[in-house]
Write an enzyme that holds these catalytic residues in place. Structure first.
Site, PDB file in Angstrom:
ATOM      1  CB  SER A   1     -25.196 -30.165 -18.816  1.00  0.00           C
ATOM      2  OG  SER A   1     -24.219 -29.443 -18.493  1.00  0.00           O
ATOM      3  CE  LYS A   2     -31.467 -25.949 -17.962  1.00  0.00           C
ATOM      4  NZ  LYS A   2     -32.054 -27.267 -17.335  1.00  0.00           N
ATOM      5  NE  ARG A   3     -21.234 -29.083 -16.063  1.00  0.00           N
ATOM      6  CZ  ARG A   3     -20.506 -29.536 -16.986  1.00  0.00           C
ATOM      7  NH1 ARG A   3     -19.407 -29.134 -17.488  1.00  0.00           N
ATOM      8  NH2 ARG A   3     -20.817 -30.835 -17.490  1.00  0.00           N
TER       9      ARG A   3
ATOM     10  N   GLY B   1     -23.845 -23.399 -21.605  1.00  0.00           N
ATOM     11  CA  GLY B   1     -24.321 -22.241 -22.446  1.00  0.00           C
ATOM     12  C   GLY B   1     -25.582 -22.728 -23.080  1.00  0.00           C
TER      13      GLY B   1
END
Ligand code: GLU
Length: 468
Positions: free
Chosen positions: A245-247, A249
């Site tokens: 996920s966006k977490r 990076g």
């Protein structure tokens, strides 16, 4: 005689082209190319509230950057509405679909009652026509939805080309709504009509669609359409083993461009994300196409490994043409407001640094001092430019000044530095390190004689004179 392979990538334009989508696109593309087939791009934009033109553009940009060219399309589902409506009308006429007038609140009551009895909530088929079954009277002023008359009893199964045999009991499947009250077709239905009309032979997509597949197969069968083969790709986990996920990076493909990755490194990396060919780790796009098969896709989740991507990127940078890297560096410097024209030829500077750069931004960092005015920090100067070093560099300045532009070559430059060391009674690093600080504002660099050569006589003398 088997029919020509036709695959498709069918993203919903609700965000960037992310790395999971890019892998799906790559595998669909490679499968088509492997079998001299066609690769089709289809934009599934029927979720009007979430689809944006920017997201469509981001997908097209990402595909172009990766070099995944489509043979047909892009087709936009929103432009195919008349076709979907036509098929819905045909199904109503054929009795494979029917009008359902159950209002939303009644549906909710139905589900409540089912939950209360400990059953799975589902449509109870009250408007489903059956031989000899009386139907309720259509209420005034209610626009009906259209439901697909899913087969009763039996199983719907397919041999998934990645996951093996998958079976669903038909009784688990509701009579799916294929058109809403306002007549707009629903997601699964559009996919079916498209896969049929576009002659798709292999549907390669993420395994978040496994549950849609039996519904889609049943609708295809009801239409008398051929059922394609399905290959469901497992999800990609981040470096830490949780769902990507966006977490984690960079998950948007174009972010990898911004972060200094070469597209061939990303392609090579994605190719190995859940697929393998023996122990091969580094291979070209052409080689990948030649080797690619669905049988060697692992059904388990693939874990992202940034270190490996970096390793591949470093490999591809090392082997890229200097002129291409110079172009990449020039545009990166320009974006920082640095004019690369002001310096020596970037190509020769690239050759000095490409062996060590992990990404193009690092390469641009290393080359920036070559083309822009540099200012070594007070701390750097204090740390490295003591009296002995200053005296030695003055000596070196004299020797360098005596060299003409034509003599400004590595061998002569190296000789001048060595002589300086001997005459000043210093070791090589005691001269080379302060020299790097004055010339590049950093204590490390590739071979100092090569750096001097690339920087050029005028720039070297000017930078030395500024500090000595
Ligand atoms: N539009 C779907 C998605 O973005 C893919 C549908 C399909 O491949 O069948 O997830």
């Amino acid at each position: 005689m088997t029919s020509k392979v036709r695959t498709r990538f069918a993203p919903s334009p609700t965000g960037f082209l992310h790395i999971g989508g890019a892998r799906t696109a790559l595998f669909s593309w490679a499968f088509a190319k492997r079998h001299q087939g066609d690769f089709i791009l289809r934009i599934e934009d029927t979720d009007v509230a979430r689809s944006t033109p920017e997201a469509v553009q981001a997908i097209l940009d990402g595909m172009q950057w990766l070099g995944l060219a489509h043979d047909e399309g892009p087709f936009y589902q929103m432009q195919r509405m008349p076709r979907y409506k036509e098929v819905i009308a045909q199904m109503l006429a054929a009795g494979t679909a029917y009008h359902c007038y159950t209002p939303a609140d009644e549906l909710e009551q139905m589900r409540e009652a089912q939950r209360a009895r400990g059953e799975k909530p589902r449509y109870d088929g009250r408007w489903r026509p059956e031989a000899g079954k009386p139907l309720p009277v259509a209420p005034e002023g209610v626009t009906p939805v259209v439901r697909f008359k899913n087969p009763a009893g039996g199983v719907t199964a397919w041999d998934d080309l990645v996951k093996g045999r998958i079976e669903f009991s038909n009784d688990e499947l509701d009579d799916l709504i294929i058109a809403r009250g306002d007549g707009t077709p629903t997601y699964n239905f559009c996919v079916v009509v498209d896969d049929w009309d576009m002659g798709i032979t292999q549907v390669i997509r993420g395994d978040d669609h496994v549950n849609n597949t039996p519904r889609q197969i049943n609708i295809l069968k009801a239409l008398g359409a051929p059922v394609p083969a399905y290959a469901h790709l497992s999800m990609i986990l981040g470096d830490d083993g949780t769902k990507l996920s966006k977490r984690h990076g960079a998950v948007s493909v174009m972010q990898y461009d911004d972060d200094g990755y070469l597209p061939e490194a990303v392609i090579n990396y994605l190719a190995r994300l859940g697929w393998s060919h023996g122990d091969e780790e580094i291979f070209s796009r052409e080689q990948f196409v030649e080797w690619f098969d669905l049988a060697h896709i692992t059904p388990s989740a693939a874990q992202f490994n940034t270190e490996k991507l970096n390793w591949l990127n470093q490999h591809y940078i090392k082997h890229a043409a200097d002129s291409r890297l110079a172009g990449e560096v020039a545009s990166r410097l320009a974006r920082r407001g640095v004019n690369p024209e002001a310096g020596p030829e970037l190509e020769s500077a690239v050759a000095l640094y490409k062996e060590r750069a992990v990404n193009l931004n690092e390469l641009a960092d290393a080359l920036e001092p070559f083309v822009t005015e540099i200012r070594p920090s007070v701390e750097l100067l204090a740390q490295h430019l003591n009296d002995a070093a200053r005296a030695a560099l003055k000596l070196l300045r004299g020797k360098l000044g005596a060299l003409s532009s034509a003599q400004w070559q590595k061998a002569a430059l190296s000789a001048a530095i060595k002589e300086t060391c001997t005459e000043a009674g210093l070791k090589m690093p005691q001269v080379a390190i302060p020299l790097r600080v004055l010339l590049l504002a950093q204590p490390q660099s590739p071979a100092i004689d090569a750096v001097l050569e690339v920087l050029g006589r005028d720039r070297v003398l000017a930078r030395l004179d500024h500090h000595l």
